[in-house]
Design a protein around this motif. Structure first.
Motif, PDB file in Angstrom:
ATOM      1  N   GLY A 190      -5.784  -7.296 -21.073  1.00  0.00           N
ATOM      2  CA  GLY A 190      -5.638  -8.536 -20.326  1.00  0.00           C
ATOM      3  C   GLY A 190      -4.729  -8.441 -19.118  1.00  0.00           C
ATOM      4  O   GLY A 190      -4.539  -9.426 -18.416  1.00  0.00           O
ATOM      5  N   VAL A 191      -4.168  -7.265 -18.841  1.00  0.00           N
ATOM      6  CA  VAL A 191      -3.270  -7.087 -17.702  1.00  0.00           C
ATOM      7  C   VAL A 191      -3.917  -6.097 -16.733  1.00  0.00           C
ATOM      8  O   VAL A 191      -4.263  -4.987 -17.123  1.00  0.00           O
ATOM      9  CB  VAL A 191      -1.889  -6.549 -18.158  1.00  0.00           C
ATOM     10  N   ASP A 192      -4.061  -6.515 -15.484  1.00  0.00           N
ATOM     11  CA  ASP A 192      -4.602  -5.608 -14.476  1.00  0.00           C
ATOM     12  C   ASP A 192      -3.529  -4.635 -14.024  1.00  0.00           C
ATOM     13  O   ASP A 192      -2.377  -5.019 -13.801  1.00  0.00           O
ATOM     14  CB  ASP A 192      -5.098  -6.387 -13.253  1.00  0.00           C
ATOM     15  N   HIS A 193      -3.935  -3.386 -13.898  1.00  0.00           N
ATOM     16  CA  HIS A 193      -3.097  -2.348 -13.310  1.00  0.00           C
ATOM     17  C   HIS A 193      -3.799  -1.920 -12.028  1.00  0.00           C
ATOM     18  O   HIS A 193      -5.004  -2.127 -11.871  1.00  0.00           O
ATOM     19  CB  HIS A 193      -2.965  -1.155 -14.262  1.00  0.00           C
ATOM     20  N   PHE A 194      -3.060  -1.289 -11.120  1.00  0.00           N
ATOM     21  CA  PHE A 194      -3.636  -0.892  -9.842  1.00  0.00           C
ATOM     22  C   PHE A 194      -3.391   0.592  -9.619  1.00  0.00           C
ATOM     23  O   PHE A 194      -2.385   1.147 -10.068  1.00  0.00           O
ATOM     24  CB  PHE A 194      -3.040  -1.737  -8.714  1.00  0.00           C
ATOM     25  N   ASP A 195      -4.344   1.220  -8.939  1.00  0.00           N
ATOM     26  CA  ASP A 195      -4.332   2.665  -8.754  1.00  0.00           C
ATOM     27  C   ASP A 195      -4.722   2.974  -7.316  1.00  0.00           C
ATOM     28  O   ASP A 195      -5.706   2.435  -6.811  1.00  0.00           O
ATOM     29  CB  ASP A 195      -5.333   3.296  -9.733  1.00  0.00           C
TER      30      ASP A 195
ATOM     31  N   LEU B 220       0.826  -1.205   0.000  1.00  0.00           N
ATOM     32  CA  LEU B 220       0.000   0.000   0.000  1.00  0.00           C
ATOM     33  C   LEU B 220       0.862   1.259   0.000  1.00  0.00           C
ATOM     34  O   LEU B 220       0.566   2.218  -0.722  1.00  0.00           O
ATOM     35  CB  LEU B 220      -0.945  -0.008   1.207  1.00  0.00           C
ATOM     36  N   ARG B 221       1.941   1.264   0.769  1.00  0.00           N
ATOM     37  CA  ARG B 221       2.851   2.416   0.800  1.00  0.00           C
ATOM     38  C   ARG B 221       3.441   2.669  -0.585  1.00  0.00           C
ATOM     39  O   ARG B 221       3.490   3.809  -1.049  1.00  0.00           O
ATOM     40  CB  ARG B 221       3.969   2.183   1.821  1.00  0.00           C
ATOM     41  N   PHE B 222       3.862   1.599  -1.260  1.00  0.00           N
ATOM     42  CA  PHE B 222       4.400   1.774  -2.611  1.00  0.00           C
ATOM     43  C   PHE B 222       3.331   2.329  -3.549  1.00  0.00           C
ATOM     44  O   PHE B 222       3.585   3.255  -4.316  1.00  0.00           O
ATOM     45  CB  PHE B 222       4.942   0.452  -3.178  1.00  0.00           C
ATOM     46  N   MET B 223       2.136   1.770  -3.476  1.00  0.00           N
ATOM     47  CA  MET B 223       1.057   2.220  -4.363  1.00  0.00           C
ATOM     48  C   MET B 223       0.736   3.694  -4.138  1.00  0.00           C
ATOM     49  O   MET B 223       0.470   4.428  -5.088  1.00  0.00           O
ATOM     50  CB  MET B 223      -0.195   1.360  -4.169  1.00  0.00           C
ATOM     51  N   LYS B 224       0.765   4.142  -2.895  1.00  0.00           N
ATOM     52  CA  LYS B 224       0.464   5.548  -2.604  1.00  0.00           C
ATOM     53  C   LYS B 224       1.610   6.475  -2.983  1.00  0.00           C
ATOM     54  O   LYS B 224       1.409   7.682  -3.113  1.00  0.00           O
ATOM     55  CB  LYS B 224       0.100   5.711  -1.129  1.00  0.00           C
TER      56      LYS B 224
ATOM     57  N   HIS C 250     -11.155  -4.221  -0.112  1.00  0.00           N
ATOM     58  CA  HIS C 250     -11.430  -3.349   1.020  1.00  0.00           C
ATOM     59  C   HIS C 250     -11.446  -1.862   0.631  1.00  0.00           C
ATOM     60  O   HIS C 250     -11.442  -0.995   1.503  1.00  0.00           O
ATOM     61  CB  HIS C 250     -10.426  -3.610   2.151  1.00  0.00           C
ATOM     62  N   GLY C 251     -11.448  -1.592  -0.663  1.00  0.00           N
ATOM     63  CA  GLY C 251     -11.619  -0.222  -1.135  1.00  0.00           C
ATOM     64  C   GLY C 251     -10.421   0.687  -0.951  1.00  0.00           C
ATOM     65  O   GLY C 251     -10.566   1.909  -0.986  1.00  0.00           O
ATOM     66  N   GLN C 252      -9.227   0.120  -0.798  1.00  0.00           N
ATOM     67  CA  GLN C 252      -8.037   0.943  -0.622  1.00  0.00           C
ATOM     68  C   GLN C 252      -7.263   1.132  -1.921  1.00  0.00           C
ATOM     69  O   GLN C 252      -6.407   2.009  -2.009  1.00  0.00           O
ATOM     70  CB  GLN C 252      -7.146   0.355   0.457  1.00  0.00           C
ATOM     71  N   LEU C 253      -7.555   0.305  -2.914  1.00  0.00           N
ATOM     72  CA  LEU C 253      -6.972   0.420  -4.250  1.00  0.00           C
ATOM     73  C   LEU C 253      -8.064   0.176  -5.270  1.00  0.00           C
ATOM     74  O   LEU C 253      -9.088  -0.435  -4.957  1.00  0.00           O
ATOM     75  CB  LEU C 253      -5.860  -0.615  -4.475  1.00  0.00           C
TER      76      LEU C 253
ATOM     77  N   GLU D 201       3.248  -7.482 -11.096  1.00  0.00           N
ATOM     78  CA  GLU D 201       4.670  -7.806 -11.240  1.00  0.00           C
ATOM     79  C   GLU D 201       5.541  -6.596 -10.935  1.00  0.00           C
ATOM     80  O   GLU D 201       6.611  -6.723 -10.326  1.00  0.00           O
ATOM     81  CB  GLU D 201       4.961  -8.338 -12.658  1.00  0.00           C
ATOM     82  N   GLN D 202       5.101  -5.413 -11.338  1.00  0.00           N
ATOM     83  CA  GLN D 202       5.867  -4.199 -11.059  1.00  0.00           C
ATOM     84  C   GLN D 202       5.845  -3.871  -9.567  1.00  0.00           C
ATOM     85  O   GLN D 202       6.850  -3.436  -9.006  1.00  0.00           O
ATOM     86  CB  GLN D 202       5.320  -3.034 -11.890  1.00  0.00           C
ATOM     87  N   VAL D 203       4.714  -4.094  -8.910  1.00  0.00           N
ATOM     88  CA  VAL D 203       4.622  -3.899  -7.459  1.00  0.00           C
ATOM     89  C   VAL D 203       5.568  -4.882  -6.768  1.00  0.00           C
ATOM     90  O   VAL D 203       6.315  -4.512  -5.852  1.00  0.00           O
ATOM     91  CB  VAL D 203       3.171  -4.074  -6.955  1.00  0.00           C
ATOM     92  N   TYR D 204       5.550  -6.128  -7.230  1.00  0.00           N
ATOM     93  CA  TYR D 204       6.414  -7.174  -6.670  1.00  0.00           C
ATOM     94  C   TYR D 204       7.886  -6.759  -6.729  1.00  0.00           C
ATOM     95  O   TYR D 204       8.613  -6.838  -5.731  1.00  0.00           O
ATOM     96  CB  TYR D 204       6.166  -8.461  -7.450  1.00  0.00           C
ATOM     97  N   LYS D 205       8.330  -6.278  -7.879  1.00  0.00           N
ATOM     98  CA  LYS D 205       9.735  -5.868  -8.026  1.00  0.00           C
ATOM     99  C   LYS D 205      10.080  -4.725  -7.079  1.00  0.00           C
ATOM    100  O   LYS D 205      11.169  -4.689  -6.508  1.00  0.00           O
ATOM    101  CB  LYS D 205      10.017  -5.463  -9.473  1.00  0.00           C
ATOM    102  N   ALA D 206       9.172  -3.779  -6.903  1.00  0.00           N
ATOM    103  CA  ALA D 206       9.423  -2.640  -6.027  1.00  0.00           C
ATOM    104  C   ALA D 206       9.450  -3.049  -4.555  1.00  0.00           C
ATOM    105  O   ALA D 206      10.328  -2.627  -3.797  1.00  0.00           O
ATOM    106  CB  ALA D 206       8.364  -1.562  -6.257  1.00  0.00           C
ATOM    107  N   VAL D 207       8.508  -3.880  -4.141  1.00  0.00           N
ATOM    108  CA  VAL D 207       8.395  -4.265  -2.732  1.00  0.00           C
ATOM    109  C   VAL D 207       9.514  -5.222  -2.329  1.00  0.00           C
ATOM    110  O   VAL D 207       9.938  -5.244  -1.173  1.00  0.00           O
ATOM    111  CB  VAL D 207       6.996  -4.857  -2.448  1.00  0.00           C
TER     112      VAL D 207
END
Length: 127
Positions: A66-71, A14-18, A55-58, A27-33
């Protein structure tokens, strides 16, 4: 919905996403975390992203490739997707969309939200 128990790994996701204005894939989140949690698995990242969405946080964004992105930005806004590199950007321009009630004829469900994606070539790929 029950609250989530605290998890250092979920907090890192969550910290990375924010902290990012990009719309990363799992996969990009995985590499960063992994920089802070070298033993974290891709499955753990997927599980935590899914929990944060539930839970409505992302927000989960699927632009049709075909690839999910997160915001992490939860307020309504539009996106631009580059057809060449696949990156997704927030579109700062205000775009007004009006749906005529006649276009929903035969639809008996309840509309909750919509997402609008614009497609083209980003500035970097145009160079």
């Amino acid at each position: 919905m029950a609250s989530l128990n605290y998890s250092r790994q979920r907090e890192a996701v969550l910290r990375f996403m924010k902290s990012t204005k990009t719309h990363p894939t799992a996969e990009q989140v995985y590499k960063a975390v992994r920089e802070d949690f070298p033993k974290i698995s891709l499955a753990t990242v997927y599980r935590n992203l899914n929990l944060l969405v539930e839970h409505g946080q992302l927000r989960r964004l699927n632009s049709g490739n075909g690839v999910d992105h997160f915001d992490a930005v939860l307020t309504a806004h539009n996106h631009f997707v580059c057809r060449q590199c696949g990156r997704m950007f927030d579109l700062e321009a205000q775009v007004e969309v009006q749906v005529e009630p006649t276009s929903l004829e035969g639809f008996s469900g309840e509309m909750e939200e919509y997402q609008l994606f614009f497609y083209g070539i980003c500035q970097e790929c145009k160079k």
